[in-house]
Scaffold this active site. Sequence first.
Site, PDB file in Angstrom:
ATOM      1  N   ARG A  58       0.865  -1.179   0.000  1.00 14.93           N
ATOM      2  CA  ARG A  58       0.000   0.000   0.000  1.00 14.93           C
ATOM      3  C   ARG A  58       0.896   1.222   0.000  1.00 14.93           C
ATOM      4  O   ARG A  58       2.124   1.112   0.086  1.00 14.93           O
ATOM      5  CB  ARG A  58      -1.022  -0.006   1.147  1.00 14.93           C
ATOM      6  CG  ARG A  58      -0.660  -0.723   2.399  1.00 14.93           C
ATOM      7  CD  ARG A  58       0.456  -0.117   3.186  1.00 14.93           C
ATOM      8  NE  ARG A  58       0.230   1.282   3.410  1.00 14.93           N
ATOM      9  CZ  ARG A  58       1.155   2.185   3.645  1.00 14.93           C
ATOM     10  NH1 ARG A  58       2.446   1.824   3.682  1.00 14.93           N
ATOM     11  NH2 ARG A  58       0.883   3.453   3.830  1.00 14.93           N
ATOM     12  N   ARG A  95      -7.448  -0.449  -6.615  1.00 17.25           N
ATOM     13  CA  ARG A  95      -7.701   0.636  -5.656  1.00 17.25           C
ATOM     14  C   ARG A  95      -7.905   1.922  -6.466  1.00 17.25           C
ATOM     15  O   ARG A  95      -7.156   2.186  -7.409  1.00 17.25           O
ATOM     16  CB  ARG A  95      -6.529   0.807  -4.675  1.00 17.25           C
ATOM     17  CG  ARG A  95      -6.453  -0.341  -3.667  1.00 17.25           C
ATOM     18  CD  ARG A  95      -5.529  -0.029  -2.512  1.00 17.25           C
ATOM     19  NE  ARG A  95      -6.133   0.876  -1.555  1.00 17.25           N
ATOM     20  CZ  ARG A  95      -5.456   1.439  -0.539  1.00 17.25           C
ATOM     21  NH1 ARG A  95      -4.164   1.190  -0.384  1.00 17.25           N
ATOM     22  NH2 ARG A  95      -6.055   2.259   0.301  1.00 17.25           N
ATOM     23  N   ASP A 251      -1.861  10.904  -2.112  1.00 16.59           N
ATOM     24  CA  ASP A 251      -2.286   9.874  -3.066  1.00 16.59           C
ATOM     25  C   ASP A 251      -2.644  10.464  -4.421  1.00 16.59           C
ATOM     26  O   ASP A 251      -2.595   9.787  -5.436  1.00 16.59           O
ATOM     27  CB  ASP A 251      -3.469   9.090  -2.505  1.00 16.59           C
ATOM     28  CG  ASP A 251      -2.992   8.208  -1.366  1.00 16.59           C
ATOM     29  OD1 ASP A 251      -2.896   8.723  -0.226  1.00 16.59           O
ATOM     30  OD2 ASP A 251      -2.663   7.037  -1.620  1.00 16.59           O
TER      31      ASP A 251
HETATM   32  O1  MRU Z   1      -4.420   3.311   2.317  1.00 16.82           O
HETATM   33  P1  MRU Z   1      -2.943   3.482   2.191  1.00 16.82           P
HETATM   34  O2  MRU Z   1      -2.169   2.874   3.315  1.00 16.82           O
HETATM   35  O3  MRU Z   1      -2.435   3.042   0.829  1.00 16.82           O
HETATM   36  O4  MRU Z   1      -2.728   5.050   2.273  1.00 16.82           O
HETATM   37  C1  MRU Z   1      -1.446   5.584   2.208  1.00 16.82           C
HETATM   38  C2  MRU Z   1      -1.418   7.057   2.301  1.00 16.82           C
HETATM   39  O5  MRU Z   1      -2.419   7.718   2.428  1.00 16.82           O
HETATM   40  C3  MRU Z   1      -0.082   7.706   2.119  1.00 16.82           C
HETATM   41  O6  MRU Z   1       0.006   8.864   2.886  1.00 16.82           O
HETATM   42  C4  MRU Z   1       0.100   8.082   0.650  1.00 16.82           C
HETATM   43  O7  MRU Z   1      -0.157   6.976  -0.172  1.00 16.82           O
HETATM   44  C5  MRU Z   1       1.460   8.582   0.377  1.00 16.82           C
HETATM   45  S1  MRU Z   1       2.675   7.303   0.457  1.00 16.82           S
HETATM   46  C6  MRU Z   1       4.191   7.972   0.126  1.00 16.82           C
END
Ligand code: MRU
Length: 371
Positions: A58, A95, A251
């Site tokens: 993730r 996702r 993201d």
């Molecule tokens: O749901 P996740 O764990 O994939 O979410 C991750 C985040 O929100 C991070 O802050 C984002 O992907 C940046 S990672 C460098």
Amino acid sequence: MNAPGPTEPPHRLRPLRALPDASGVEIIDQRHLPHALRMATLRTAADATLAIADMAVRGAPLIGATAAFGVALQAQHEARDAALQAATAALQAARPTAVNLAWALQRMQRRWLALPVADRAAACWAEALAVAEEDIAVNAAIGRNGLPLLQALAARRSAAGGGPLQVLTHCNAGWLATVGWGTATAPIYMAHALGMKLHVWVDETRPRNQGASLTAWELGQAGVPHTVVADNAGGHLMQHRQVDLVIVGADRVTARGDVCNKIGTYLKALAARDNGIPFYVAMPTSTLDLSLTDGLAEIPIEERSGREVTHLSGRSASGALVEVQVTPDGTAAANPAFDVTPARLVTGLITERGLVPAQEAALRRLMDPRP
Ligand code: MRU
């Protein structure tokens, strides 16, 4: 100008590593951290899709790199258009929010579409390797570009009476979320390696607790002083001048600089603004989506299972990994996984190309290919 920084990522392990014979990709299965460090091997595009959807991997950049290898694995098995297109569609659906997924898939598609079927397996593998290697270099550059900010704020704290620089971060934008270094953590690791005294407040980041389980684990491995706090503690800490800056990852960032990140980020940005504390977003330019403007209206927000809210998992006193229910039987739970912080609340974006304001003209200029 970039300040000097250490050149090696903070940990010898990589969350994703291509097997030398191109038969698969070894990942850290992050669902078991911090209690167990388990590796898994992805051998097909379907394995990669499942690893992304189930969050064995993730974090936006790591999702993108895993997807690139998903296509490359598909090309090892069957590289005709229909097979690659089907694998790409499945990976894309794994996702919805992190744009790095689409970015990586589009990059892979540009590569394989230009080649005859017989050449695709080798070319796709090389391209996925390049995506992964570039991610490490990009994050190192984010670290170098963010380091002067930390140094300036550390100097200010020292002038105001000293103590370590106090950083607050949300979720995990560390090396586990990338191929190496992390984004938000890259300047932190570099500052720490250069001997700066700093301390990181780590938001637990309910419901999946990426802060409490992943960021805390990483920082602990690297010896960076840190403290986990309940998500709702950040505002209080800021009111009491216990936070010098907030750094988070992203993201997806729109053309005008709206930042989509893990749910709860927006509330930290509001509290930071109310308390005059800088709020920085560290992001590779692969997280920038110039096709969107209004983050609130346009970014798809992943809605995950309510079970992540109604249940918690962790280690019991006997050492077993257990899941417990925290809500009354039958209680409804909603689980939006991301939120959008409007550009006006963002002090600056730390990218591999430099520090930019969260403003459309600056972001378009940043991505303008003309010299
Ligand atoms: O749901 P996740 O764990 O994939 O979410 C991750 C985040 O929100 C991070 O802050 C984002 O992907 C940046 S990672 C460098």
